[in-house]
Enzyme design. Structure first.
Site, PDB file in Angstrom:
ATOM      1  N   ASN A 468      39.623  34.959  46.766  1.00  0.00           N
ATOM      2  CA  ASN A 468      40.108  35.724  45.616  1.00  0.00           C
ATOM      3  C   ASN A 468      40.845  36.960  46.091  1.00  0.00           C
ATOM      4  OD1 ASN A 468      37.111  36.786  46.134  1.00  0.00           O
ATOM      5  ND2 ASN A 468      38.224  38.425  45.114  1.00  0.00           N
ATOM      6  N   CYS A 469      41.708  37.494  45.205  1.00  0.00           N
ATOM      7  CA  CYS A 469      42.288  38.805  45.437  1.00  0.00           C
ATOM      8  C   CYS A 469      41.728  39.733  44.362  1.00  0.00           C
ATOM      9  CB  CYS A 469      43.816  38.747  45.433  1.00  0.00           C
ATOM     10  SG  CYS A 469      44.534  38.323  43.845  1.00  0.00           S
ATOM     11  N   ALA A 470      42.443  40.769  43.972  1.00  0.00           N
ATOM     12  CA  ALA A 470      41.880  41.750  43.043  1.00  0.00           C
ATOM     13  C   ALA A 470      41.601  41.164  41.680  1.00  0.00           C
ATOM     14  CB  ALA A 470      42.828  42.940  42.907  1.00  0.00           C
ATOM     15  N   ARG A 472      42.604  37.492  40.896  1.00  0.00           N
ATOM     16  CA  ARG A 472      42.848  36.052  40.832  1.00  0.00           C
ATOM     17  C   ARG A 472      41.868  35.261  41.687  1.00  0.00           C
ATOM     18  NH1 ARG A 472      49.114  36.597  42.147  1.00  0.00           N
ATOM     19  NH2 ARG A 472      48.454  38.727  42.593  1.00  0.00           N
TER      20      ARG A 472
END
Length: 524
Positions: A468-470, A472
């Site tokens: 995951n990113c911030a 998504r």
């Protein structure tokens, strides 16, 4: 490309910490400034000492950026046993720097660096965890961490003969890394001084490129958001040596007091116009949100307001734009192109009017390390920033409203709702999958969404890996044809959308994505 996207998303893990620590240092700088606080900020007062203490803690992440990235990347990129991969990355990175220290100590003339002179008297070197070594910045940290992650993913499960079985798993990964670092350290000692010279040359080019470089930087940073590759645009500037050693953000925060007391304009003291993309988030996204609301039929305005208001406020104040941007990205990608063009132009105009600084986040972060500590001495610059920003709010509003209405863009509230759509429940999941016994009976909101996403992504057998990113959830699937369309994920606001690129799928979740990822991984 999939590997690059995953790597870019992994970098967000340590980056998420920088906003808090930056705000702490910015506030400490403000409260220690006697021009603003008066006599209470005199060096002999308890007020000054307390804020000096707090500031010392705030510098932790900036003084140890390399370790943050070394530790942060395995959390997202290790396919299993992330905790052990993190320990392996830290140990091998320290081994790497100890090797460099030994090489430069044993052969100072060969490599042109004599550490006996002291780190403080040399350029291109620094202490990392107490080890005098070459300053490879976060580039070196990311590179070493990536190597360790590759070793971990490949050899962690390697079965060894029983007599040496004690070395399986984590010890085996560290052993391989231990010996790989020897030739790598020699290569770095040979090559890195040349790289540092190249970085210095790049710095000169970027500074001399003026407004053209500023526009290109911000256009690329915005237009690449759907791919996740925008991390590779701003990270070398913000935390790496692309413009100044150590990154622009630590440099800016370190010199806040100097900028506050300087008679020079901000642009003279700090001539770099990069990392101003927060203005696109504050002013551009505000104009977009207003346009989306204004172009909605009257009977649906309340429902759209419930969607647009929190998404707009999140973009303006927190700097997280995906919930708003992805609402129109999948439906009308050309609107996102217009957004990138307008945003880059707005920021470039601000730069021409003297606006500089670290303004990559939302209004909260920007205020803490820009407006609050510097407004008293550079207020005219920030007034110009707001005037330009408000003008572009109006431009954004009319451009987006015209296009949405002219081309009848089917944004939420502008098309009839699908009456058959419904929120999937745990019972629905059990009925379809036949293995719902693994789902806790007291499933939380995170568990419920994880189940829903898993169904939409083709079930657990279709999941290859997840990170995951911030905002998504990034998933690699085995068969992309099993992934459901955007409408499935956006119904009932379960997600803000889904982006597909081959086997790489991104579910736009929001700020709760770390918790949902934990539930998702438990499900699979």
């Amino acid at each position: 490309m999939n590997a690059i996207k995953r790597f870019g998303s992994a970098m967000i893990v340590p980056v998420l910490l920088f906003a808090f620590f930056g705000i702490v240092v910015g506030l400490a700088t403000l409260f220690k400034n006697p021009d603003i606080m008066g006599s209470i900020a005199d060096e002999s007062t308890m007020w000054f000492k307390i804020w000096s203490l707090i500031e010392a803690g705030g510098w932790t992440i900036f003084d140890h950026m390399e370790l943050a990235f070394v530790i942060g990347l395995p959390i997202s990129l290790a396919k299993k046993a992330q905790g052990r991969a993190t320990l392996a990355a830290l140990m091998i990175y320290l081994v790497f720097n100890n090797y460099i220290n030994a090489i430069l100590t044993l052969w100072p003339k060969t490599f042109g660096v004599d550490l006996s002179k002291g780190v403080e008297n040399l350029t291109g070197v620094k202490e990392i965890a107490g080890i005098p070594t070459l300053d490879t910045s976060i580039i070196g940290a990311i590179f070493i961490s990536a190597i360790v992650i590759w070793i971990h993913n490949r050899f962690y499960d390697k079965k060894l003969p029983e007599m040496v079985g004690i070395f399986q798993g984590l010890p085996f990964v560290v052993m391989i890394g231990f010996f790989v670092m020897i030739p790598l350290a020699f290569i770095v000692c040979t090559v890195w001084p040349t790289v540092q010279d190249g970085i210095a040359s790049l710095q000169g080019v970027m500074v001399k490129s003026g407004f053209v470089g500023v526009w290109l930087f911000h256009f690329l940073e915005r237009i690449l958001i759907p791919t996740g590759l925008h991390h590779f645009i701003y990270t070398p500037f913000e935390y790496g040596p692309a413009v100044v050693d150590g990154g622009l953000k630590p440099y800016w925060i370190k010199h806040l007091s100097d900028f506050s007391s300087s008679a020079k304009s901000l642009k003279e003291a700090y001539p770099y116009g990069f990392l101003l993309q927060g203005n696109i988030k504050m002013f551009g996204c505000l104009g977009i949100a207003l346009a989306m609301y204004a172009s909605t039929p009257k009977e649906n305005k309340k429902k759209v307001l419930a969607l647009v208001l929190p998404a707009g406020l999140t973009a303006v104040f927190a700097g997280i734009t995906e919930p708003l941007e992805f609402t129109f990205l999948f439906i009308a990608p050309y609107l996102f192109l217009i957004h990138a063009l307008l945003g880059a132009t707005m920021v470039t105009i601000m730069y021409l009017f003297g606006v500089v600084g670290i303004q990559g986040g939302g209004a909260i972060e920007i205020a803490a390390i820009n407006w609050i500590p510097l407004f008293s001495s550079h207020g005219n610059t920030y007034i110009a920033q707001f005037i330009i920003g408000i003008i572009f709010v109006v431009i954004y509003f009319f451009v987006f409203k015209f296009i949405i209405e002219k081309f009848n863009v089917p944004l939420p509230g502008r098309v009839p709702e699908d009456g058959d759509a419904k929120l999937y429940t745990k019972e629905d999941y059990k009925a379809k999958q036949g293995n719902g016994d693994n789902v806790p009976s007291d499933a939380s909101e995170y568990d419920t969404k994880a189940i829903y996403y898993l169904e939409g992504l083709g079930g657990k057998d279709n999941i290859k890996d997840v990170t995951n990113c911030a905002t998504r959830l990034r998933v690699t699937v085995n068969d992309p044809s099993l992934v459901k369309d955007n409408d499935y994920f956006t119904h009932n606001q379960m997600a803000h959308g889904v982006a597909k690129s081959g086997t790489n799928v991104q579910v736009i979740v929001g700020l709760s994505v770390p918790q949902i990822r934990d539930s998702f991984e438990t499900m699979i």
